[in-house]
Design an enzyme around this catalytic site. Structure first.
Site, PDB file in Angstrom:
ATOM      1  N   SER A  75      -1.470  40.316  21.596  1.00 17.91           N
ATOM      2  CA  SER A  75      -2.884  39.961  21.563  1.00 17.91           C
ATOM      3  C   SER A  75      -3.777  41.197  21.552  1.00 17.91           C
ATOM      4  O   SER A  75      -3.743  41.996  20.628  1.00 17.91           O
ATOM      5  CB  SER A  75      -3.198  39.042  22.745  1.00 17.91           C
ATOM      6  OG  SER A  75      -4.500  38.511  22.654  1.00 17.91           O
ATOM      7  N   ASP A 100      -6.420  35.259  17.668  1.00 19.27           N
ATOM      8  CA  ASP A 100      -6.626  33.973  18.328  1.00 19.27           C
ATOM      9  C   ASP A 100      -7.891  33.966  19.177  1.00 19.27           C
ATOM     10  O   ASP A 100      -8.184  32.975  19.844  1.00 19.27           O
ATOM     11  CB  ASP A 100      -5.399  33.560  19.151  1.00 19.27           C
ATOM     12  CG  ASP A 100      -5.172  34.419  20.385  1.00 19.27           C
ATOM     13  OD1 ASP A 100      -5.802  35.493  20.507  1.00 19.27           O
ATOM     14  OD2 ASP A 100      -4.351  34.018  21.236  1.00 19.27           O
TER      15      ASP A 100
END
Length: 471
Positions: free
Chosen positions: A107, A257
């Site tokens: 991430s 995301d």
């Protein structure tokens, strides 16, 4: 040395660590893939499919190879998307009839880190119970107990069961375009910062197809520079570019995301502001079930106050986009998210999707003809103070009388016009304090008082202060 049996593998958003070190060493990753395969493959040995993809980190191809090889040894066919956003994998798993999806990404973490996220056949992240079952299986395999589970199953050459195919990613991108219907973005000047991550080369093209004038920053896949002074971890970069010549700016994290947004003045807006704009828009059109949204315990009280003026309630949940999604599903609601920029519209996705969220906000601005700064203006934030206190243990706060006494006094002082959140971190050995209220000096003093009390009760010595990433 591989991860020790009984070690907690999964945090609030999958498994993370430094590449080559447990749990992201070859032995542990392979055992995890074997454990997943053993859960997916039926007793008759019928083959199943698993979709894998990852971000641009230099370690991602190696971890994907470990996973694909180990899955192939257990009669699992692997569809490898290559570099792909996390939400692309989640979107494609049910549409391809796969049994699961695996994403290799850390991430927003630095380039040296990596991680693994797993999605079920329905495209939703595994539940904590499912992750715990995998953890137990990995621990058992470390002691040789997992071999019995796969006894008698085919161990065909793994490469025969791996297919690299980018075409499904195109289907995901088409779904993103379809999410805004017939809405065009002609005339909008948009700055995009892909952070050298999974959004690179994808997001800018989508916005251009919709007619926007796009200035793309850090739009080359580069695993050595992912999240380094760019993307969602450095939103000031896109903010400066928008302030010079833009209407909107969006900065993505490594696996796309989440998204951070900025307006034409170069003012950065976090997930709370985006939630407000999105929810107010849906509510005005009668398209927000409840009407209510889901936000975490860390979202600003100002969000509740602003949405209340639209008749929209805020349902609180724990930190983490998985907790947001679980609450949305349980309460049968549509929209939710976190301050960090993880935003979920269950009518459009099963997990946070930064590119999707950016498209929705741009479409709202285009449709309404109102600048983002005006759409977000009614959100008046309460001053919010955060403290992280290193601790040597994690006893229930209720078992600490001095802490409970201070907590009760703080809640009396806030008198319904503020909030206190006290919790242990899911990723570090720290206690987190969040206090918000109408007066900054007051909440700052209250947070300091509670922090000092916690430090006296369970504080770790300075040399024990843990290091690591914070979600």
């Amino acid at each position: 040395m591989s991860s020790a049996p009984g070690t907690k593998l999964f945090g609030t958003d999958g498994m993370r660590g430094t590449f080559g070190e447990p749990p992201l060493d070859a032995a542990t990753v392979r055992r995890l893939a074997h454990a997943l395969a053993d859960q997916l493959v039926s007793a008759d040995g019928a083959e199943v499919d698993v979709v894998i993809g990852g971000d641009t980190r230099t370690s991602t191809p190696q971890i994907c190879q470990w996973i694909a090889d180990a899955l192939g040894e257990r009669r699992v066919r692997v569809l490898d998307l290559g570099v792909a956003p996390t939400p692309a994998v989640a979107h494609l798993v049910p549409r391809l009839g796969a049994a699961a999806g695996v994403v290799v990404s850390a991430s927003h973490n630095p380039p040296a880190d990596n991680g693994i996220k797993i999605f079920g056949a329905d495209g939703f992240k595994l539940s904590p119970a499912q992750e715990e079952a995998l953890t137990r299986a990995v621990a058992g395999d470390a002691h040789g107990q997992g071999r019995a589970a796969s006894e008698g199953r085919s161990h065909a050459p793994p490469r025969e069961r791996r297919v690299v195919d980018r075409e499904p990613v195109g289907r995901y991108l088409e779904s993103l375009l379809g999410s805004v219907g017939e809405q065009r973005l002609d005339g909008l000047r948009i700055v995009l910062d892909s952070g050298h991550g999974a959004a690179a080369g994808l997001a800018a093209e989508l916005f251009r197809q919709l007619g926007a004038s796009v200035h793309a920053l850090h739009d080359q896949p580069d695993g050595s520079r992912i999240n380094v002074g760019c993307g969602s971890t450095a939103p000031e970069v896109v903010a400066r570019a928008v302030a010079e010549a833009g209407d909107l700016g969006f900065a993505f994290d490594g696996d796309a995301d989440r998204v951070i947004v900025c307006d034409s003045r170069g003012v950065v807006h976090d997930g709370d502001a985006v939630l407000y704009v999105w929810a107010a828009w849906l509510a005005s059109r009668g398209e927000l079930p409840g009407p209510a949204i889901v936000a975490t315990s860390m979202s600003n009280l100002g969000l509740e106050r602003a949405l209340a003026r639209h008749g929209v309630a805020v349902v609180r949940c724990d930190v983490g986009d998985r907790a947001v999604v679980e609450t949305l599903r349980r309460e049968r609601l549509r929209l939710g998210g976190e301050q960090s920029g993880h935003l979920v519209d269950l009518e459009l996705a099963t997990t946070g999707d930064g590119i999707l969220s950016a498209l929705q906000i741009a479409a709202i601005v285009a449709r309404s003809g109102v600048a983002l700064e005006e759409l977000a203006r009614p959100l008046e934030r309460y001053p919010q103070v955060l403290r992280s206190i290193p601790v040597h243990s994690r006893p229930p706060f209720e078992s600490l009388p001095e802490v409970q006494s201070v907590v009760a006094d703080i809640e009396r002082r806030l008198a319904g016009d503020g909030r206190l959140v006290l919790r242990y971190s899911g990723t570090e050995r720290v206690a987190r304090i969040m206090i918000e209220g109408p007066d900054h000096d007051q909440v700052d003093a209250l947070a300091s008082r509670l922090g000092e009390t916690l430090a006296r009760a369970i504080g770790a010595p300075r040399e024990e202060v843990p290091h690591g990433s914070v979600r």
